[in-house]
Write an enzyme that holds these catalytic residues in place. Structure first.
Site, short mmCIF file in Angstrom:
data_model
loop_
_atom_site.label_atom_id
_atom_site.label_comp_id
_atom_site.label_asym_id
_atom_site.label_seq_id
_atom_site.Cartn_x
_atom_site.Cartn_y
_atom_site.Cartn_z
N ASP A 2 0.85 -1.18 0.00
CA ASP A 2 0.00 0.00 0.00
C ASP A 2 0.89 1.23 0.00
OD1 ASP A 2 -2.15 -1.68 0.18
OD2 ASP A 2 -2.51 -1.32 2.31
N ASP A 58 1.56 4.41 2.02
CA ASP A 58 1.32 5.03 3.32
C ASP A 58 1.88 6.44 3.30
OD1 ASP A 58 0.15 2.71 4.67
OD2 ASP A 58 2.16 1.84 4.51
#
Length: 211
Positions: free
Chosen positions: A136, A138
């Protein structure tokens, strides 16, 4: 002299010999080769900072403390963003990197104090492989002044246009709150502080803690 370490900053200077006896062997091994540690959100005595050691495996995370005097280098998430090393990453097709390339100029145009955290931020700052194709993205956004909920919703709409999973945390003077939570209709939101999570009405007014 380094600035006061903040959560998600990367620090160099912690060596295996600085660690307590009970430290796991993998954590000692992980500190070889000038590997940084990550500032975590936890109490620390004066002259110390709470940090975490990343291992090779995803589940290998070890919490410890580091003397401020041992810090040889500090890189903030905002410094990672300013450096822009993702532009020359060997895997530009990774979703997180594609999202970053798309969002960076928009964040910069808005004058936001944004930064890259998580495994990708660690890799971009240190040059040590930590991210993977499914990582992901972040992000952190320093928000010393209150960000209105309407502004938070506008930022969420911008993130929703990007082709990947994004977790953006707002860093207030008192802790961190998820952008999407602040953008919601919830009357109280979860604020991550140095002393643990709190439910608050306003992350910029710490006295407004839920009973």
């Amino acid at each position: 002299m380094h600035p006061t370490p903040r959560p998600h900053d990367l620090l160099w200077g912690l060596l295996p010999e600085h660690l307590p006896q009970e430290t796991p062997a993998w954590a000692r091994a992980a500190l070889g080769g000038h590997v940084p540690v990550v500032v975590r959100r936890a109490p620390a005595e004066s002259g110390w900072v709470a940090v975490g050691i990343r291992g090779v495996a995803r589940e290998q995370r070890h919490a410890t403390w580091m003397r401020v005097s041992e810090i040889s280098r500090l890189v903030s998430p905002q410094a990672v963003a300013r450096a822009g090393r993702w532009r020359s990453h060997a895997q530009p097709h990774w979703p997180a990197l594609r999202v970053l390339s798309q969002l960076a100029p928009r964040f910069d145009a808005l004058g936001l104090a944004w930064g890259v955290t998580g495994s990708l931020g660690f890799e971009l700052a240190s040059g040590i492989s930590a991210a993977h194709p499914d990582s992901d993205l972040d992000l952190s956004l320093r928000a010393a002044q209150q960000l209105s909920r309407d502004s938070a919703r506008a930022l969420c709409a911008m993130l929703d246009e990007a082709p990947g999973r994004i977790d953006l945390q707002l860093e207030t003077p008192y802790g961190a709150v998820a952008l999407r939570e602040w953008a919601s209709e919830a009357p109280r939101v979860l604020l991550k502080t140095q002393n643990g999570p709190l439910l608050v009405r306003d992350p910029w007014q710490l006295q407004q803690v839920a009973a």
